[in-house]
Design a protein around this motif. Structure first.
Motif, mmCIF file in Angstrom:
data_model
loop_
_atom_site.group_PDB
_atom_site.id
_atom_site.type_symbol
_atom_site.label_atom_id
_atom_site.label_comp_id
_atom_site.label_asym_id
_atom_site.label_seq_id
_atom_site.Cartn_x
_atom_site.Cartn_y
_atom_site.Cartn_z
ATOM 1 N N HIS A 152 0.919 -1.207 -0.013
ATOM 2 C CA HIS A 152 0.132 0.059 -0.101
ATOM 3 C C HIS A 152 0.891 1.191 0.075
ATOM 4 C CE1 HIS A 152 -2.487 -3.215 1.601
ATOM 5 N NE2 HIS A 152 -3.812 -2.451 1.142
ATOM 6 N N ALA A 153 0.324 2.158 -0.658
ATOM 7 C CA ALA A 153 0.726 3.484 -0.652
ATOM 8 C C ALA A 153 0.738 4.224 0.881
ATOM 9 C CB ALA A 153 0.484 4.428 -1.648
ATOM 10 N N ARG A 154 1.732 4.902 1.428
ATOM 11 C CA ARG A 154 1.519 5.481 2.807
ATOM 12 C C ARG A 154 1.889 6.906 2.796
ATOM 13 N NH1 ARG A 154 2.730 -0.041 3.126
ATOM 14 N NH2 ARG A 154 1.925 -0.999 4.992
ATOM 15 N N TYR A 155 1.360 7.506 3.670
ATOM 16 C CA TYR A 155 1.614 8.854 3.917
ATOM 17 C C TYR A 155 0.759 9.207 5.477
ATOM 18 C CZ TYR A 155 -3.179 11.301 2.627
ATOM 19 O OH TYR A 155 -4.266 11.597 2.736
ATOM 20 N N LEU A 156 1.256 10.520 6.125
ATOM 21 C CA LEU A 156 0.752 10.889 7.383
ATOM 22 C C LEU A 156 0.103 12.122 7.366
ATOM 23 C CD1 LEU A 156 1.138 10.381 10.304
ATOM 24 C CD2 LEU A 156 3.483 11.594 10.056
ATOM 25 N N VAL A 157 -0.800 12.079 8.258
ATOM 26 C CA VAL A 157 -1.568 13.489 8.310
ATOM 27 C C VAL A 157 -1.347 13.681 10.048
ATOM 28 C CG1 VAL A 157 -3.808 14.511 8.640
ATOM 29 C CG2 VAL A 157 -3.296 13.004 6.586
ATOM 30 N N LEU A 158 -0.899 14.932 10.137
ATOM 31 C CA LEU A 158 -0.787 15.385 11.406
ATOM 32 C C LEU A 158 -1.647 16.598 11.900
ATOM 33 C CD1 LEU A 158 3.149 15.371 11.483
ATOM 34 C CD2 LEU A 158 1.861 13.856 12.808
ATOM 35 N N ASP A 159 -2.451 16.503 13.065
ATOM 36 C CA ASP A 159 -2.990 17.569 13.699
ATOM 37 C C ASP A 159 -2.463 18.228 14.997
ATOM 38 O OD1 ASP A 159 -5.620 17.548 12.014
ATOM 39 O OD2 ASP A 159 -5.585 15.219 12.391
ATOM 40 N N GLN A 160 -2.458 19.448 14.938
ATOM 41 C CA GLN A 160 -1.950 20.196 16.072
ATOM 42 C C GLN A 160 -3.102 20.453 16.831
ATOM 43 O OE1 GLN A 160 0.229 23.851 15.349
ATOM 44 N NE2 GLN A 160 1.701 23.116 16.803
ATOM 45 N N THR A 161 -3.258 19.744 18.042
ATOM 46 C CA THR A 161 -4.464 20.040 19.161
ATOM 47 C C THR A 161 -3.580 20.667 20.348
ATOM 48 O OG1 THR A 161 -4.180 17.781 20.311
ATOM 49 C CG2 THR A 161 -5.217 17.981 18.018
ATOM 50 N N LYS A 162 -4.909 20.817 21.120
ATOM 51 C CA LYS A 162 -4.177 21.365 22.439
ATOM 52 C C LYS A 162 -3.501 20.287 23.310
ATOM 53 C CE LYS A 162 -8.346 24.340 23.281
ATOM 54 N NZ LYS A 162 -9.612 24.489 24.015
ATOM 55 N N ARG A 163 -3.674 19.138 22.937
ATOM 56 C CA ARG A 163 -2.627 18.034 23.642
ATOM 57 C C ARG A 163 -1.276 17.797 22.821
ATOM 58 N NH1 ARG A 163 -7.066 13.380 25.790
ATOM 59 N NH2 ARG A 163 -8.322 14.661 27.059
ATOM 60 N N GLY A 164 -1.224 18.690 21.961
ATOM 61 C CA GLY A 164 -0.047 18.447 21.110
ATOM 62 C C GLY A 164 -0.443 17.764 19.686
ATOM 63 N N TRP A 165 0.517 17.187 18.884
ATOM 64 C CA TRP A 165 0.534 16.531 17.557
ATOM 65 C C TRP A 165 -0.014 15.041 17.787
ATOM 66 C CZ3 TRP A 165 0.981 19.541 13.297
ATOM 67 C CH2 TRP A 165 1.923 20.629 13.381
ATOM 68 N N GLN A 166 -1.212 15.207 16.953
ATOM 69 C CA GLN A 166 -1.836 13.881 16.818
ATOM 70 C C GLN A 166 -1.681 13.037 15.412
ATOM 71 O OE1 GLN A 166 -3.587 12.592 19.455
ATOM 72 N NE2 GLN A 166 -2.428 14.413 20.491
ATOM 73 N N ALA A 167 -1.216 11.840 15.431
ATOM 74 C CA ALA A 167 -0.639 11.179 14.002
ATOM 75 C C ALA A 167 -1.546 10.457 13.626
ATOM 76 C CB ALA A 167 0.699 10.663 14.175
#
Length: 244
Positions: free
Chosen positions: A192-207
């Motif tokens: 499978h092709a792979r990549y990453l989404v990162l969300d910056q939240t109040k608790r820090g980065w969520q992957a």
């Protein structure tokens, strides 16, 4: 902030197209591309044209991008040479314009291998002939470091204030490196092709690691037509073809 991270496309246009389709649903604020864009026996020029059109992305060079621009055709390895033979003036100019690193959003560092080297691994230790998670990392304190190169997805806490992430590879899910001073294998176990989404939240980065189907059978046939059974096996299975 929502950040999408891609790396190690290696000329796999079909895998890149699957990522682009998925990105539309993810709606990131920014896409960053960590290098090794074209090298391999697949669709180097077509992949370059797609990436050149993505002017809103932040894109840096990888070791293979640097090697393409610095080495003569005779000096290149098989994968770099296969790509080089299909590039035109515009693609060469684009490759030469890429920088080895970048900083986005103030404290997010982009590199291909490590901040100091595009041929060393940031998050893997291969010194014992096996791939292990690296320890005692000599990296800048604070913020987030994004790297590629190993093709292995990882999200690692380096300290109380520092994180590092590797999105995995868009285009090639396994390889062997017998030329390295410590010969080793990298593999993800599926094509499978792979990549990453990162969300910056109040608790820090969520992957969130994204794992996508695409037409890897067609990519396999392309590799086989180029005489690269090692690539064909990796593209088809997600495992590396060992030497007998």
């Amino acid at each position: 902030m929502r950040l999408a991270v891609v790396a190690d496309i290696h000329g796999n246009l079909l895998a890149l197209e699957a990522v682009l389709d998925d990105l539309r649903a993810q709606s990131p604020d920014l896409v960053v591309n960590l290098g090794d864009h074209l090298s391999g026996p697949l669709w180097a020029r077509e992949t370059a044209d797609v990436l050149m059109a993505a002017r809103e992305w932040v894109q840096i060079r990888g070791n293979h991008d640097r090697q393409l621009t610095e080495q003569s055709l005779e000096e290149m390895g098989l994968s770099d040479r296969a790509a080089a033979l299909h590039l035109g003036d515009a693609e060469w100019a684009w490759l030469r314009s890429l920088q080895p690193s970048a900083v986005v959003d103030g404290d997010v560092l982009l590199c291909h291998g490590t901040p100091a080297s595009d041929v060393e691994y940031l998050l893997e230790d291969v010194s014992r002939g096996e791939t292990r998670l690296a320890r005692d990392l000599a990296v800048p304190a604070g913020g987030l470091i994004l790297c590629g190169h190993s093709h292995v997805p990882r999200f690692v806490r380096l300290s109380d204030t520092s994180l590092a992430a590797n999105p995995g590879s868009v285009g090639l899910q396994a390889y062997t490196d017998y030329e390295h001073r410590f010969p080793h294998v990298m593999e993800c176990g599926s094509p499978h092709a792979r990549y990453l989404v990162l969300d910056q939240t109040k608790r820090g980065w969520q992957a969130t690691f994204r794992t996508l189907e695409y037409d890897w059978d067609e990519a396999t046939r392309r590799a086989e037509a180029g005489g690269r059974e090692d690539w064909a096996f990796a593209l088809r299975t997600g495992y590396a073809l060992r030497k007998p």
